[in-house]
Design an enzyme around this catalytic site. Structure first.
Site, PDB file in Angstrom:
ATOM      1  N   LYS A  20      11.433   8.265 -21.825  1.00 26.90           N
ATOM      2  CA  LYS A  20      11.184   6.867 -21.074  1.00 26.90           C
ATOM      3  C   LYS A  20       9.915   6.755 -20.948  1.00 26.90           C
ATOM      4  O   LYS A  20       9.352   5.607 -20.931  1.00 26.90           O
ATOM      5  CB  LYS A  20      11.875   7.088 -19.859  1.00 26.90           C
ATOM      6  CG  LYS A  20      12.049   5.961 -18.768  1.00 26.90           C
ATOM      7  CD  LYS A  20      12.728   6.015 -17.759  1.00 26.90           C
ATOM      8  CE  LYS A  20      12.515   7.086 -16.732  1.00 26.90           C
ATOM      9  NZ  LYS A  20      11.271   6.532 -15.693  1.00 26.90           N
ATOM     10  N   ARG A 117       7.428   0.972  -2.794  1.00 28.32           N
ATOM     11  CA  ARG A 117       6.612   2.066  -3.565  1.00 28.32           C
ATOM     12  C   ARG A 117       5.220   1.526  -3.314  1.00 28.32           C
ATOM     13  O   ARG A 117       4.960   0.070  -3.819  1.00 28.32           O
ATOM     14  CB  ARG A 117       7.160   2.031  -4.839  1.00 28.32           C
ATOM     15  CG  ARG A 117       8.546   2.830  -4.460  1.00 28.32           C
ATOM     16  CD  ARG A 117       9.173   3.289  -5.874  1.00 28.32           C
ATOM     17  NE  ARG A 117       8.538   4.484  -6.652  1.00 28.32           N
ATOM     18  CZ  ARG A 117       8.928   4.945  -7.691  1.00 28.32           C
ATOM     19  NH1 ARG A 117      10.160   4.218  -8.382  1.00 28.32           N
ATOM     20  NH2 ARG A 117       8.342   5.804  -8.429  1.00 28.32           N
ATOM     21  N   SER A 160      -0.573   8.383 -11.187  1.00 28.24           N
ATOM     22  CA  SER A 160      -1.460   8.292 -12.181  1.00 28.24           C
ATOM     23  C   SER A 160      -1.065   7.079 -13.026  1.00 28.24           C
ATOM     24  O   SER A 160      -1.729   6.530 -13.857  1.00 28.24           O
ATOM     25  CB  SER A 160      -1.275   9.526 -13.245  1.00 28.24           C
ATOM     26  OG  SER A 160      -0.128   9.374 -13.914  1.00 28.24           O
ATOM     27  N   GLN A 161       0.116   6.408 -12.671  1.00 25.14           N
ATOM     28  CA  GLN A 161       0.398   5.117 -13.127  1.00 25.14           C
ATOM     29  C   GLN A 161      -0.573   3.727 -12.977  1.00 25.14           C
ATOM     30  O   GLN A 161      -0.704   3.077 -13.789  1.00 25.14           O
ATOM     31  CB  GLN A 161       1.692   4.684 -12.671  1.00 25.14           C
ATOM     32  CG  GLN A 161       2.914   5.503 -13.189  1.00 25.14           C
ATOM     33  CD  GLN A 161       4.224   5.306 -12.312  1.00 25.14           C
ATOM     34  OE1 GLN A 161       4.159   4.360 -11.326  1.00 25.14           O
ATOM     35  NE2 GLN A 161       5.493   5.726 -12.900  1.00 25.14           N
ATOM     36  N   ASP A 321       8.440  15.262 -11.629  1.00 26.14           N
ATOM     37  CA  ASP A 321       9.828  14.927 -11.977  1.00 26.14           C
ATOM     38  C   ASP A 321      10.495  16.144 -12.327  1.00 26.14           C
ATOM     39  O   ASP A 321      11.961  16.219 -12.410  1.00 26.14           O
ATOM     40  CB  ASP A 321       9.873  14.216 -13.440  1.00 26.14           C
ATOM     41  CG  ASP A 321       9.527  12.701 -12.863  1.00 26.14           C
ATOM     42  OD1 ASP A 321       9.456  12.448 -11.733  1.00 26.14           O
ATOM     43  OD2 ASP A 321       9.082  11.862 -14.044  1.00 26.14           O
TER      44      ASP A 321
END
Length: 443
Positions: A20, A117, A160-161, A321
């Site tokens: 993903k 978020r 880090s997105q 994750d």
């Protein structure tokens, strides 16, 4: 939909689904390229489809095929586009700087906990560089103005997105862009994934480390971020399409099957996992070996078989994750496991430290959550019970794996949330011999 799991070991072979994380990045690069791209991506998910849909709304032609996606890039951004990010944090955080770089007046919307978020400090950095954004914390979120280049400074202890989104937007700008990130950088492997995706489309990233105002920082500079300013509304051909590109296998979701192999049965093999992947979650194989499981890596795949398990101390900073499947293994390992540097999990699809704790505790595990992580004391077996998936795909999958070592049926409330990242999870669960019935079909 509820799922009722009848305890029993999993065993056999299952192919890894498409990553993903990499699919998001490759779709975005393809939508900004100089010519169409075929993306080999045999599986999809709600999050991947959210990114594909948003890129289509921006003006790309993204078509799902039997083997993946065909992407015709954006020529001129659609005016007043509405981008539905679903519940995908990656989609929102990647496309927010992209929309600002395109100068496209768009509206971003989302669902679930997505509005809550965090977007700071990316939000402030974008507005400091020319973007005009609607208020944070609620949808719709409007984007107008046009992003300028320059220096963007981000802390290293947030997602880090933010940095990834800026790096992918950089080639669209008329002037160079530099992203400074304070060390240590959490989830650094995800930045490496972004850099790998950019490189596959001809965009290099120069990386250097130094000090600024007494802080250690790493600078990321896309080497061709200075592009001629296009006459609006045309999009410059910022990326060079390789023609065809492959989405690699997903270590994050494969981790649940590898965990199952460590807990019971004759072993589980996951094929299609690259041992040299930039995905940080490839660490799952090594961590299971440290727990004591039998782990074998071959060209065909990764196989994990059960063995006596002993507690570990785990730093989850680069592998957030993996916390749910690791917590599941720790709950059945001898001794007390500490999973730390995981405070950011409170800002996921659920408060993941709380939801992991609640789910495993409902099955008789001994789990304590604090601000930074989890402390888990292993037990021999788990108990029958009911788990609330908390609308979090990784909690539902964790509960299904934990159920194989329970002493009676386990009901997972809201199990359909697995579709966020792994639509075929329960089909593959059954392929491996698991018994997962739809709740309404159980007497």
């Amino acid at each position: 939909m509820d799922r009722v799991i009848t305890p029993g070991p999993l065993g056999g072979t299952v192919p890894a689904i498409a990553s993903k994380s990499m699919a998001h990045r490759l779709l975005i690069c393809a939508a900004l390229a100089d010519k169409p791209t075929i993306i080999a991506c045999p599986t999809t998910s709600a999050d991947i489809e959210a990114t594909a849909s948003c890129l289509s709304a921006l003006g790309a032609q993204v078509t799902r095929t039997e083997t993946g996606y065909e992407v015709v890039p954006i020529h001129a951004p659609a005016a007043a586009a509405r981008l539905d990010c679903g519940e995908s944090g990656s989609t929102l955080r990647f496309l927010l700087p992209l929309a600002a770089a395109l100068g496209a007046g768009v509206t971003l919307v989302g669902h679930g906990r997505l509005a809550q978020r965090p977007l700071s400090p990316l939000y402030e950095q974008l507005t400091d560089h020319g973007a005009v954004l609607g208020p944070q914390g609620a949808f719709p979120l409007s984007v107008s103005g046009r992003l300028a280049g320059g220096r963007f400074h981000l802390p290293g202890d947030v997602t880090s997105q933010f940095a990834s989104g800026l790096l992918m937007a950089a080639p669209l700008l008329a002037e160079p862009l530099e992203v400074l990130v304070d060390e240590p950088i959490g989830s650094r492997p995800y930045l490496d994934l972004t850099i790998k995706a950019l490189e596959r489309f001809g965009v290099g990233v120069r990386i250097s480390t130094g000090s600024m105002s007494g802080r250690r920082v790493t600078a990321f500079v896309p080497v061709n971020s200075a592009c001629p300013a296009p006459p609006a509304p045309a999009v410059p051909p910022a990326y060079a399409s390789p023609g065809t590109v492959q989405v690699e296998g997903d270590w994050s979701n494969a981790a649940f099957w590898l965990a199952a192999g460590a807990l019971a049965g004759d072993g589980v093999t996951v094929t299609g996992l690259a041992d040299d992947s930039a995905q940080g979650d490839r660490a799952m194989a090594e961590l299971l070996a440290r727990f004591g499981a039998h782990v074998e890596r071959t060209a065909a795949g990764v196989t994990v078989r059960p063995a006596p398990l002993s507690a570990l101390t785990i730093d989850a900073g680069d592998i957030p994750d993996l916390v749910p499947p690791l917590a599941c293994v720790a709950a059945l390992a001898q001794g007390t496991t500490r999973i730390g540097n995981a405070g950011r999990l409170r800002l996921k699809e659920s408060d993941r430290l709380a939801s992991v704790t609640a789910a495993l505790t409902a099955l008789g595990a001994q789990v304590h959550a604090d601000d930074d992580g989890l402390t888990i004391t292993g037990v021999d077996r788990l108990s029958s019970g009911t788990v609330d998936a908390a609308n979090d795909h990784r909690i539902a999958m964790m509960a299904a794996v934990a159920a194989i070592r329970a002493d009676g049926p386990v009901t997972i409330r809201g199990a359909e949330c697995v579709s966020k990242s792994y639509e075929g999870f329960f089909s593959d669960y059954q392929l491996l011999g698991g018994k997962a019935s739809a709740g309404e079909e159980v007497a």
